[in-house]
Scaffold this motif. Structure first.
Motif, PDB file in Angstrom:
ATOM      1  N   HIS A 186       0.810  -1.240   0.005  1.00 39.60           N
ATOM      2  CA  HIS A 186       0.213   0.069  -0.084  1.00 39.60           C
ATOM      3  C   HIS A 186       0.736   1.387  -0.087  1.00 39.60           C
ATOM      4  CE1 HIS A 186      -3.924  -1.929   0.328  1.00 39.60           C
ATOM      5  NE2 HIS A 186      -3.585  -2.542   1.451  1.00 39.60           N
ATOM      6  N   ARG A 187       1.900   1.218   0.713  1.00 37.14           N
ATOM      7  CA  ARG A 187       2.941   2.403   0.979  1.00 37.14           C
ATOM      8  C   ARG A 187       3.480   2.716  -0.542  1.00 37.14           C
ATOM      9  NH1 ARG A 187       6.485   1.872   6.049  1.00 37.14           N
ATOM     10  NH2 ARG A 187       6.618   4.272   5.848  1.00 37.14           N
ATOM     11  N   PHE A 188       3.707   1.533  -1.252  1.00 37.17           N
ATOM     12  CA  PHE A 188       4.388   1.842  -2.536  1.00 37.17           C
ATOM     13  C   PHE A 188       3.190   2.261  -3.654  1.00 37.17           C
ATOM     14  CE2 PHE A 188       5.251   0.178  -6.776  1.00 37.17           C
ATOM     15  CZ  PHE A 188       6.557   0.512  -6.947  1.00 37.17           C
ATOM     16  N   LEU A 189       2.165   1.694  -3.555  1.00 35.77           N
ATOM     17  CA  LEU A 189       1.187   2.144  -4.458  1.00 35.77           C
ATOM     18  C   LEU A 189       0.434   3.457  -4.170  1.00 35.77           C
ATOM     19  CD1 LEU A 189      -1.066  -1.092  -4.822  1.00 35.77           C
ATOM     20  CD2 LEU A 189       0.490  -0.332  -6.535  1.00 35.77           C
ATOM     21  N   ALA A 190       0.470   4.009  -3.023  1.00 37.97           N
ATOM     22  CA  ALA A 190      -0.047   5.304  -2.520  1.00 37.97           C
ATOM     23  C   ALA A 190       0.603   6.452  -3.685  1.00 37.97           C
ATOM     24  CB  ALA A 190       0.025   5.800  -1.177  1.00 37.97           C
ATOM     25  N   ASP A 191       1.767   6.300  -3.804  1.00 35.67           N
ATOM     26  CA  ASP A 191       2.368   7.318  -4.521  1.00 35.67           C
ATOM     27  C   ASP A 191       2.239   7.099  -6.298  1.00 35.67           C
ATOM     28  OD1 ASP A 191       3.954   9.974  -4.344  1.00 35.67           O
ATOM     29  OD2 ASP A 191       5.227   9.115  -5.594  1.00 35.67           O
ATOM     30  N   ILE A 192       2.484   5.813  -6.383  1.00 34.08           N
ATOM     31  CA  ILE A 192       2.270   5.630  -7.898  1.00 34.08           C
ATOM     32  C   ILE A 192       1.108   5.995  -8.491  1.00 34.08           C
ATOM     33  CG2 ILE A 192       2.068   3.410  -9.270  1.00 34.08           C
ATOM     34  CD1 ILE A 192       4.760   3.912  -8.589  1.00 34.08           C
ATOM     35  N   TRP A 193       0.059   5.819  -7.790  1.00 36.34           N
ATOM     36  CA  TRP A 193      -1.442   6.096  -8.295  1.00 36.34           C
ATOM     37  C   TRP A 193      -1.353   7.707  -8.674  1.00 36.34           C
ATOM     38  CZ3 TRP A 193      -1.644   1.794 -10.133  1.00 36.34           C
ATOM     39  CH2 TRP A 193      -1.635   0.764  -9.351  1.00 36.34           C
ATOM     40  N   HIS A 194      -0.745   8.482  -7.929  1.00 38.67           N
ATOM     41  CA  HIS A 194      -0.763   9.819  -8.108  1.00 38.67           C
ATOM     42  C   HIS A 194       0.271  10.482  -8.634  1.00 38.67           C
ATOM     43  CE1 HIS A 194      -3.328   8.834  -4.394  1.00 38.67           C
ATOM     44  NE2 HIS A 194      -4.141   9.936  -5.083  1.00 38.67           N
ATOM     45  N   TYR A 195       0.972   9.575  -9.355  1.00 35.49           N
ATOM     46  CA  TYR A 195       2.294  10.156 -10.014  1.00 35.49           C
ATOM     47  C   TYR A 195       1.827  10.831 -11.399  1.00 35.49           C
ATOM     48  CZ  TYR A 195       6.852  10.355 -12.209  1.00 35.49           C
ATOM     49  OH  TYR A 195       8.395  10.855 -12.677  1.00 35.49           O
ATOM     50  N   ASP A 196       2.306  11.844 -11.859  1.00 38.75           N
ATOM     51  CA  ASP A 196       2.104  12.572 -12.987  1.00 38.75           C
ATOM     52  C   ASP A 196       3.279  13.208 -13.630  1.00 38.75           C
ATOM     53  OD1 ASP A 196       1.015  13.897 -15.207  1.00 38.75           O
ATOM     54  OD2 ASP A 196      -0.931  14.423 -14.387  1.00 38.75           O
ATOM     55  N   SER A 197       3.803  12.680 -14.557  1.00 41.74           N
ATOM     56  CA  SER A 197       5.055  13.341 -15.300  1.00 41.74           C
ATOM     57  C   SER A 197       4.806  14.209 -16.417  1.00 41.74           C
ATOM     58  CB  SER A 197       6.207  12.225 -15.538  1.00 41.74           C
ATOM     59  OG  SER A 197       5.607  11.210 -16.387  1.00 41.74           O
ATOM     60  N   THR A 198       3.551  14.540 -16.910  1.00 42.23           N
ATOM     61  CA  THR A 198       3.140  14.803 -18.165  1.00 42.23           C
ATOM     62  C   THR A 198       4.001  15.911 -18.561  1.00 42.23           C
ATOM     63  OG1 THR A 198       1.149  13.777 -17.869  1.00 42.23           O
ATOM     64  CG2 THR A 198       1.347  15.381 -19.651  1.00 42.23           C
ATOM     65  N   GLU A 199       3.986  17.015 -17.570  1.00 39.93           N
ATOM     66  CA  GLU A 199       4.307  18.509 -17.873  1.00 39.93           C
ATOM     67  C   GLU A 199       5.935  18.405 -17.593  1.00 39.93           C
ATOM     68  OE1 GLU A 199       2.644  20.887 -18.500  1.00 39.93           O
ATOM     69  OE2 GLU A 199       0.728  19.562 -18.321  1.00 39.93           O
ATOM     70  N   ARG A 200       6.670  17.500 -17.260  1.00 41.39           N
ATOM     71  CA  ARG A 200       7.988  17.236 -16.868  1.00 41.39           C
ATOM     72  C   ARG A 200       8.670  16.461 -18.067  1.00 41.39           C
ATOM     73  NH1 ARG A 200       9.773  15.382 -12.060  1.00 41.39           N
ATOM     74  NH2 ARG A 200       7.941  14.115 -11.836  1.00 41.39           N
ATOM     75  N   LEU A 201       8.143  15.546 -18.733  1.00 39.34           N
ATOM     76  CA  LEU A 201       8.802  14.604 -19.610  1.00 39.34           C
ATOM     77  C   LEU A 201       9.485  15.206 -20.773  1.00 39.34           C
ATOM     78  CD1 LEU A 201       6.204  11.860 -20.143  1.00 39.34           C
ATOM     79  CD2 LEU A 201       8.362  11.644 -18.708  1.00 39.34           C
ATOM     80  N   PRO A 202       9.173  16.438 -21.336  1.00 40.65           N
ATOM     81  CA  PRO A 202       9.929  17.246 -22.315  1.00 40.65           C
ATOM     82  C   PRO A 202      11.237  17.582 -21.874  1.00 40.65           C
ATOM     83  CG  PRO A 202       7.853  17.867 -22.403  1.00 40.65           C
ATOM     84  CD  PRO A 202       7.796  17.016 -21.137  1.00 40.65           C
ATOM     85  N   GLY A 203      11.564  17.312 -20.520  1.00 40.72           N
ATOM     86  CA  GLY A 203      12.941  17.829 -20.002  1.00 40.72           C
ATOM     87  C   GLY A 203      13.841  16.696 -20.099  1.00 40.72           C
ATOM     88  N   ILE A 204      13.376  15.262 -20.299  1.00 39.32           N
ATOM     89  CA  ILE A 204      14.220  13.963 -20.479  1.00 39.32           C
ATOM     90  C   ILE A 204      15.177  14.251 -21.618  1.00 39.32           C
ATOM     91  CG2 ILE A 204      14.441  11.761 -20.748  1.00 39.32           C
ATOM     92  CD1 ILE A 204      12.146  11.227 -18.826  1.00 39.32           C
ATOM     93  N   SER A 205      16.378  14.455 -21.557  1.00 39.44           N
ATOM     94  CA  SER A 205      17.226  14.331 -22.732  1.00 39.44           C
ATOM     95  C   SER A 205      18.043  13.052 -23.098  1.00 39.44           C
ATOM     96  CB  SER A 205      18.572  15.434 -22.115  1.00 39.44           C
ATOM     97  OG  SER A 205      19.093  15.024 -21.221  1.00 39.44           O
ATOM     98  N   ALA A 206      17.785  11.981 -22.508  1.00 42.07           N
ATOM     99  CA  ALA A 206      18.559  10.685 -22.795  1.00 42.07           C
ATOM    100  C   ALA A 206      17.654  10.037 -23.888  1.00 42.07           C
ATOM    101  CB  ALA A 206      18.173   9.672 -21.484  1.00 42.07           C
ATOM    102  N   PRO A 207      18.429   9.479 -24.620  1.00 43.26           N
ATOM    103  CA  PRO A 207      17.719   8.705 -25.887  1.00 43.26           C
ATOM    104  C   PRO A 207      16.699   7.841 -25.039  1.00 43.26           C
ATOM    105  CG  PRO A 207      20.362   8.840 -26.116  1.00 43.26           C
ATOM    106  CD  PRO A 207      20.043   9.503 -24.797  1.00 43.26           C
ATOM    107  N   THR A 208      15.458   7.605 -26.048  1.00 43.54           N
ATOM    108  CA  THR A 208      14.607   6.700 -25.076  1.00 43.54           C
ATOM    109  C   THR A 208      13.969   5.802 -26.044  1.00 43.54           C
ATOM    110  OG1 THR A 208      14.220   8.378 -23.435  1.00 43.54           O
ATOM    111  CG2 THR A 208      12.490   6.927 -23.717  1.00 43.54           C
TER     112      THR A 208
END
Length: 295
Positions: A186-208
């Protein structure tokens, strides 16, 4: 054999095998180094691979502050720092793909490339409802085997259920001695379900490279495509016949694909990777390796 690595004030169970360019493998919900066994076995002839038990899973204790994606990304960075690894190809699946995203955002100096398997930027309503069902199942399944039999319906293909692979996998998981507590799930899932990287993903510079399973009912392909669309230059591939964890169901195919990607990244950087002599003759695919949980 693995060992605990001191990462700041934490002891993180870590296994490292092989020789060559560095690779860091990051698992998902409750997953331990064993979830990556086919990669640790199949790629060690050309890479130095490091895997670790996430906090609260396997042999890594849950700290008092609990589990957040950011905290687990800091754990991953601390493992690399403690082992003196300046940068690595990073691969993560499911919840581990979120940790990988966060690591690339927080410590871009450590991430040479990214492979994101069964990933997402934010949950849609269907995925969120499934997550609540998983939490209900954790508390209400009569025993571990019943939980796994239900949970794995969403993780592996019908093929793997019908040919006995999943049944064998469940036997191995039930026998695994380092259990994750329901509270830590439950402690692991609690943050996973609320994670949102949408606005920050353009900041990833590594080949993906973003990989999705065409029959994955959880991290469905359109969620992975949304991630790839937001990361500059990212590649996106759907494996039409695969589900959530093809690195376990078809490990030779998965290993060959990520190896080719890593070789391409290295070639673009002017540092070609070593190639195994048998690359053109992969061995038959094998069933999945044991882990504390899948997903």
């Amino acid at each position: 054999m693995g060992a605990h690595v001191r990462a700041g004030d934490r002891q993180i169970w870590t296994e490292q095998v092989g020789q060559g360019p560095d690779v860091l493998l990051i698992g998902g919900l409750g997953d331990t180094v064993e979830s990556w066994q086919f990669q640790l076995d199949g790629l060690a002839d050309r890479y130095r691979l490091t895997a670790f038990d996430n906090r609260g899973a396997g042999r890594t204790p849950m700290p008092a502050e609990g589990a957040t994606v950011a905290g687990m990304a800091d754990d991953a960075a601390a493992v690399l720092d403690a082992l003196g690894i300046g940068s690595a190809h990073v691969a993560g699946f499911s919840g581990g793909s979120l940790i990988s995203q966060e690591l690339a955002l927080r410590r871009p100096d450590l991430v040479r490339s990214l492979v994101l398997q069964s990933t997402w930027a934010a949950l849609d309503p269907y995925f969120r409802a499934w997550g609540h069902f998983v939490e209900w199942l954790v508390d209400n399944a009569s025993d571990e085997r019943t939980f796994l039999e239900s949970f794995f319906l969403w993780i592996y293909t019908p093929r793997a259920h019908n040919d006995g692979t999943v049944a064998a996998f469940i036997d191995e998981v039930v026998a695994f001695p380092h259990k994750q507590s329901a509270e830590d799930v439950h402690r692991f899932l609690a943050d996973i379900w609320h994670y949102d990287s949408t606005e920050r993903l353009p900041g990833i510079s590594a080949p993906t490279l973003v990989l999705a399973g065409g029959v994955d009912p959880t991290a469905r392909p359109h969620l992975g495509r949304a991630v790839a669309d937001l990361i500059p230059g990212a590649r996106f591939e759907v494996w039409e016949t695969e589900s959530h964890q093809p690195f376990q169901e078809v490990p030779d195919r998965w290993n060959a694909r990520v190896d080719a990607f890593w070789q391409e990244v290295a070639a673009r950087a002017g540092t070609p990777h070593p190639r195994a002599a048998d690359d053109e003759h992969p061995s038959p695919d094998r069933p999945p390796a044991p882990s504390a949980r899948g997903g």
